[in-house]
Every structure is written in C-alpha cells, then in structure tokens.
Write a protein that holds these residues in place. Sequence first.
Motif, PDB file in Angstrom:
ATOM      1  N   THR A 199      11.979 -27.533  73.792  1.00  0.00           N
ATOM      2  CA  THR A 199      11.282 -25.986  74.064  1.00  0.00           C
ATOM      3  C   THR A 199      11.152 -25.729  75.435  1.00  0.00           C
ATOM      4  O   THR A 199      10.539 -26.561  76.068  1.00  0.00           O
ATOM      5  CB  THR A 199      10.040 -25.926  73.176  1.00  0.00           C
ATOM      6  OG1 THR A 199      10.070 -26.441  71.715  1.00  0.00           O
ATOM      7  CG2 THR A 199       9.479 -24.579  73.038  1.00  0.00           C
ATOM      8  N   ASP A 200      11.827 -24.393  75.527  1.00  0.00           N
ATOM      9  CA  ASP A 200      11.404 -24.002  77.154  1.00  0.00           C
ATOM     10  C   ASP A 200      10.254 -23.902  77.508  1.00  0.00           C
ATOM     11  O   ASP A 200       9.262 -23.262  76.854  1.00  0.00           O
ATOM     12  CB  ASP A 200      12.293 -22.631  77.273  1.00  0.00           C
ATOM     13  CG  ASP A 200      11.966 -22.239  78.627  1.00  0.00           C
ATOM     14  OD1 ASP A 200      11.611 -22.766  79.573  1.00  0.00           O
ATOM     15  OD2 ASP A 200      12.854 -20.978  78.919  1.00  0.00           O
ATOM     16  N   PRO A 201       9.664 -24.829  78.655  1.00  0.00           N
ATOM     17  CA  PRO A 201       8.225 -24.649  78.955  1.00  0.00           C
ATOM     18  C   PRO A 201       7.642 -23.515  79.432  1.00  0.00           C
ATOM     19  O   PRO A 201       6.775 -23.435  79.807  1.00  0.00           O
ATOM     20  CB  PRO A 201       8.344 -25.933  79.789  1.00  0.00           C
ATOM     21  CG  PRO A 201       9.439 -26.115  80.455  1.00  0.00           C
ATOM     22  CD  PRO A 201      10.704 -25.672  79.295  1.00  0.00           C
ATOM     23  N   GLY A 202       8.789 -22.644  79.951  1.00  0.00           N
ATOM     24  CA  GLY A 202       8.410 -21.342  80.400  1.00  0.00           C
ATOM     25  C   GLY A 202       7.585 -21.430  81.725  1.00  0.00           C
ATOM     26  O   GLY A 202       6.937 -20.605  82.164  1.00  0.00           O
ATOM     27  N   MET A 203       8.320 -22.516  82.514  1.00  0.00           N
ATOM     28  CA  MET A 203       7.715 -22.494  84.035  1.00  0.00           C
ATOM     29  C   MET A 203       8.854 -21.967  84.838  1.00  0.00           C
ATOM     30  O   MET A 203      10.119 -22.499  84.666  1.00  0.00           O
ATOM     31  CB  MET A 203       7.054 -23.831  84.356  1.00  0.00           C
ATOM     32  CG  MET A 203       8.090 -25.008  84.117  1.00  0.00           C
ATOM     33  SD  MET A 203       7.161 -26.662  84.288  1.00  0.00           S
ATOM     34  CE  MET A 203       6.020 -26.799  82.789  1.00  0.00           C
ATOM     35  N   ASP A 204       8.796 -21.920  86.326  1.00  0.00           N
ATOM     36  CA  ASP A 204       9.593 -21.760  87.034  1.00  0.00           C
ATOM     37  C   ASP A 204       9.532 -23.050  87.878  1.00  0.00           C
ATOM     38  O   ASP A 204       9.071 -24.263  87.549  1.00  0.00           O
ATOM     39  CB  ASP A 204       9.487 -20.484  88.097  1.00  0.00           C
ATOM     40  CG  ASP A 204       8.301 -20.468  89.026  1.00  0.00           C
ATOM     41  OD1 ASP A 204       7.800 -21.593  88.992  1.00  0.00           O
ATOM     42  OD2 ASP A 204       8.000 -19.439  89.425  1.00  0.00           O
ATOM     43  N   ALA A 205      10.525 -23.048  89.164  1.00  0.00           N
ATOM     44  CA  ALA A 205      10.721 -24.335  89.910  1.00  0.00           C
ATOM     45  C   ALA A 205       9.504 -24.612  90.958  1.00  0.00           C
ATOM     46  O   ALA A 205       9.580 -25.635  91.642  1.00  0.00           O
ATOM     47  CB  ALA A 205      11.856 -24.233  90.872  1.00  0.00           C
ATOM     48  N   ARG A 206       8.492 -23.861  91.040  1.00  0.00           N
ATOM     49  CA  ARG A 206       7.374 -24.008  91.768  1.00  0.00           C
ATOM     50  C   ARG A 206       6.357 -25.214  91.181  1.00  0.00           C
ATOM     51  O   ARG A 206       5.716 -24.788  90.151  1.00  0.00           O
ATOM     52  CB  ARG A 206       6.359 -22.940  91.931  1.00  0.00           C
ATOM     53  CG  ARG A 206       7.274 -21.828  92.718  1.00  0.00           C
ATOM     54  CD  ARG A 206       6.452 -20.537  93.000  1.00  0.00           C
ATOM     55  NE  ARG A 206       7.079 -19.572  93.489  1.00  0.00           N
ATOM     56  CZ  ARG A 206       7.200 -19.402  94.981  1.00  0.00           C
ATOM     57  NH1 ARG A 206       6.351 -20.164  95.507  1.00  0.00           N
ATOM     58  NH2 ARG A 206       7.790 -18.544  95.660  1.00  0.00           N
ATOM     59  N   PRO A 207       6.122 -26.036  91.672  1.00  0.00           N
ATOM     60  CA  PRO A 207       5.176 -26.870  91.272  1.00  0.00           C
ATOM     61  C   PRO A 207       3.852 -26.573  91.119  1.00  0.00           C
ATOM     62  O   PRO A 207       3.133 -26.112  92.123  1.00  0.00           O
ATOM     63  CB  PRO A 207       5.472 -28.314  91.955  1.00  0.00           C
ATOM     64  CG  PRO A 207       6.001 -27.808  93.486  1.00  0.00           C
ATOM     65  CD  PRO A 207       6.689 -26.654  93.334  1.00  0.00           C
ATOM     66  N   VAL A 208       3.341 -26.962  89.975  1.00  0.00           N
ATOM     67  CA  VAL A 208       2.009 -26.399  89.938  1.00  0.00           C
ATOM     68  C   VAL A 208       0.865 -27.218  90.648  1.00  0.00           C
ATOM     69  O   VAL A 208      -0.065 -26.177  90.980  1.00  0.00           O
ATOM     70  CB  VAL A 208       1.581 -26.973  88.261  1.00  0.00           C
ATOM     71  CG1 VAL A 208      -0.042 -26.579  88.020  1.00  0.00           C
ATOM     72  CG2 VAL A 208       2.580 -26.076  87.273  1.00  0.00           C
ATOM     73  N   LEU A 209       0.997 -28.302  91.109  1.00  0.00           N
ATOM     74  CA  LEU A 209       0.250 -28.904  92.125  1.00  0.00           C
ATOM     75  C   LEU A 209       0.432 -28.688  93.374  1.00  0.00           C
ATOM     76  O   LEU A 209      -0.129 -29.200  94.525  1.00  0.00           O
ATOM     77  CB  LEU A 209      -0.140 -30.302  91.605  1.00  0.00           C
ATOM     78  CG  LEU A 209      -0.663 -30.756  90.369  1.00  0.00           C
ATOM     79  CD1 LEU A 209      -0.532 -32.275  89.910  1.00  0.00           C
ATOM     80  CD2 LEU A 209      -1.930 -30.176  89.998  1.00  0.00           C
ATOM     81  N   GLN A 210       1.374 -28.035  93.678  1.00  0.00           N
ATOM     82  CA  GLN A 210       2.148 -27.629  95.050  1.00  0.00           C
ATOM     83  C   GLN A 210       2.085 -28.952  95.600  1.00  0.00           C
ATOM     84  O   GLN A 210       1.550 -28.958  97.271  1.00  0.00           O
ATOM     85  CB  GLN A 210       0.868 -26.737  95.716  1.00  0.00           C
ATOM     86  CG  GLN A 210       0.849 -25.378  95.057  1.00  0.00           C
ATOM     87  CD  GLN A 210      -0.044 -24.442  95.793  1.00  0.00           C
ATOM     88  OE1 GLN A 210      -1.098 -24.814  96.285  1.00  0.00           O
ATOM     89  NE2 GLN A 210       0.370 -23.141  95.909  1.00  0.00           N
TER      90      GLN A 210
END
Length: 182
Positions: A37-48
Amino acid sequence: MTTSASVPTGPQDATSGHGTVTDRLVEANQQYAAAFTDPGMDARPVLQVAVVACMDARLDLHDALGLALGDCHTIRNAGGVVTDDVIRSLTISQRALGTRSVVLIHHTGCGLESITEEFRHDLEMEVGQRPGWAVEAFRDVDQDVRQSMQRVRTSPFLLHTDDVRGFVFDVRTGLLREIDPA
C-alpha cells in the motif's frame, strides 16, 4: 539465528531451485507488491537524519536503530567510509531533502580491517587497469570513525555539520558504542 532469507549451504541452495538468486528476489518482490500500500510519503526522511553505514549483511540498521520506513536516508558502502560519493549523497540529502543530522556506523570484525590498499594493485595486475577509487582499508575502527566524522564536519558542501556522531556496532552483541571525535 534465522532471518527471512535462508542461509545457503552451497551454490544450489542459494537459489532454492527457483532459478538464480535474483529470480528469487524478484519473486519475493512480487509477493511484497501484492500486499503493498502506498505509504503516502515523499523522499524527505521524517527524522531528518542520514545514516552512513557499512554494507555488511550482519547490520540490520532499521531494526538496530528502531527505525521505520521513511525515517531516514541510508547510505551504505564497504566499511561505511565517508568517500566523495558519500559526501555527494549527504549533500543531496541535506540540500534537497532536508536532513540535518548524520549518524556514522562502522562495526566490529569489518572486512576492511583485513585487506590493504594492495588489493588495488592486485586488481590492476588481474584486469590490466588500476581502479580510480581507494580501498579505504583501516586497522583501527575507532580511528576510522573519527576520520569519517572529520570528513563530514569539514566538507564545504554540507549545510549541517553540527550534529555528526559516530559509532561502532558490535556484531556479537548488537550494541552501539559511541566514538569520541577528539
């Protein structure tokens, strides 16, 4: 210890009778994709954060660090050494995708501790061309982590060099040991 991939005992076991190892990986991907299922996120890491680590198969970085899909950028190579290509990836990670922290992870029992730059000479003798890259072999893993931290901290291409930390992962215990940059 068991993993999702069985440990091959010989050339035939590596493919489990289903063609090549790559064929087996493609089959596994088809099963994965069927439930994906597409997680709906982009390539930017959440935790930076960007994690630079050795490519050693014993390092399961996401599990070892408690990371989930989308949490970090992972950059791996032989030894987890900060090379020009790692700086390239970190620069893109920071400047285009918003990472601010860098975690460097080497490990105990690394193969780069047992080879030398002579590897390049031997390769040149075998194939008739000298590789354009250095092996980046080392004898002291702690010192190599320090050198890698220094390479990141002094790169003119990186925007964020204040949160750079280095560790050695113990392949026998699973624990990280932080390396003092001094």
